[in-house]
Design an enzyme around this catalytic site. Structure first.
Site, PDB file in Angstrom:
ATOM      1  N   CYS A  70     -18.329  -5.867   8.031  1.00  0.00           N
ATOM      2  CA  CYS A  70     -19.764  -5.960   8.309  1.00  0.00           C
ATOM      3  C   CYS A  70     -19.922  -6.285   9.784  1.00  0.00           C
ATOM      4  CB  CYS A  70     -20.379  -7.057   7.443  1.00  0.00           C
ATOM      5  SG  CYS A  70     -22.117  -7.440   7.801  1.00  0.00           S
ATOM      6  N   ASN A  71     -20.567  -5.393  10.521  1.00  0.00           N
ATOM      7  CA  ASN A  71     -20.748  -5.632  11.951  1.00  0.00           C
ATOM      8  C   ASN A  71     -21.618  -6.853  12.219  1.00  0.00           C
ATOM      9  OD1 ASN A  71     -19.699  -3.066  13.691  1.00  0.00           O
ATOM     10  ND2 ASN A  71     -20.376  -2.412  11.670  1.00  0.00           N
ATOM     11  N   CYS A 180     -23.015  -0.149  11.726  1.00  0.00           N
ATOM     12  CA  CYS A 180     -23.212  -0.919  10.500  1.00  0.00           C
ATOM     13  C   CYS A 180     -22.541  -0.129   9.399  1.00  0.00           C
ATOM     14  CB  CYS A 180     -24.705  -1.102  10.206  1.00  0.00           C
ATOM     15  SG  CYS A 180     -25.046  -1.833   8.580  1.00  0.00           S
ATOM     16  N   HIS A 182     -23.100   0.094   6.360  1.00  0.00           N
ATOM     17  CA  HIS A 182     -24.038   0.730   5.435  1.00  0.00           C
ATOM     18  C   HIS A 182     -24.435   2.132   5.907  1.00  0.00           C
ATOM     19  CE1 HIS A 182     -24.703  -3.362   3.818  1.00  0.00           C
ATOM     20  NE2 HIS A 182     -25.237  -2.776   2.766  1.00  0.00           N
TER      21      HIS A 182
END
Length: 271
Positions: A70-71, A180, A182
């Protein structure tokens, strides 16, 4: 080795997805902090607290390494976690260097959550690369919520991306950095909107290469990427245990949901 992958939600599955193929003989834990997703709209102090709780749980599972997939969490908490724990901890870094190495004289659009975009870690990376003139930054935080409800290529997603990208003349750009995890679920919609020459780059490969170095792992000799490739875990299904905010995922419905995300990533892999 038992390796943990941690994310605010299901974005980090894109990093695990890659690991399943290059490290098929390892054991994995995937921890999605579904109680607190999205992180990108929270304060750095809140995110640090969430990450600290997750790490406390994961270390108790006797993992040999942790990937902060996760960034946003990397930006807010990786330094503090490395100071607290001695095991290998690998974070995410937007693939700006790779973009500039591939296309030295072209602009790159760096997309991420608001915390990552405004965070010191990303700003320091841009300065270190002397990339102020070439790196444009854009927060696309709403993509996290679209991804969490499995809405990948709806009219709402397309309209959102068209609006966010409308400010840029993409003839000046070489690539879009997906900062990201996602965002990997939306490559097909982005491909539909953006010119054909625009490349999509993420930090997954670099993150896992760093994990391999730090943890002394060996990449599968069968690993390859070709135009006709991708079958996930064809010969070997890695052992994976899933957790939502510390609760083991056991229901058939939720396991099927996670499998659908992995299948989606199969489709996005070569775009």
């Amino acid at each position: 080795m038992k390796i943990a992958f941690f994310d605010s939600g299901i974005g980090g599955l894109s990093v695990l997805h890659h690991a399943m193929n290059i490290l098929p003989n390892e054991e994995f834990i995937f921890y999605a902090d579904e109680d607190n997703v999205p992180y990108g709209t929270k304060t750095q102090e809140q995110v640090l607290g969430y990450v600290a709780e997750a790490f406390k749980f994961l270390v108790a599972q006797d993992v040999g390494a942790i990937v902060i997939a996760c960034n946003t969490a990397t930006s807010a908490a990786v330094r503090a976690m490395r100071e607290k724990y001695s095991l290998p901890i690998v974070g995410m870094e937007p693939a700006i260097k790779r973009a500039l190495d591939l296309f030295p004289a072209r602009k790159v659009l760096v997309t991420a959550t608001e915390i990552t975009i405004t965070g010191e870690k990303l700003q320091a990376l841009i300065d270190r690369l002397n990339a102020r003139e070439l790196a444009e930054l854009r927060a696309l935080s709403e993509l996290v919520e679209f991804a969490e409800r499995m809405e990948f290529n709806s009219a709402a997603v397309e309209n959102y991306l068209r609006e966010e990208f409308s400010a840029y003349d993409f003839s000046e750009f070489s690539s879009v950095v997906l900062g990201c995890t996602h965002f990997n679920y939306f490559k097909d919609t982005m491909r539909k909107i953006l010119p054909a020459h625009i490349k999509f780059l993420d930090g997954n490969e670099g993150t896992l290469n760093q994990l391999i170095r730090l943890a002394g792992l060996v990449k599968s000799e069968k690993w390859k990427v070709e135009s006709d490739f991708f079958t996930l875990a064809t010969n070997h299904q890695p052992l994976i245990t899933y957790y939502y905010s510390g609760r083991k995922v056991t229901s058939a419905k939720e396991l099927a949901r996670l499998e659908k995300y992995l299948q989606r990533l199969d489709e996005m892999y070569l775009i």
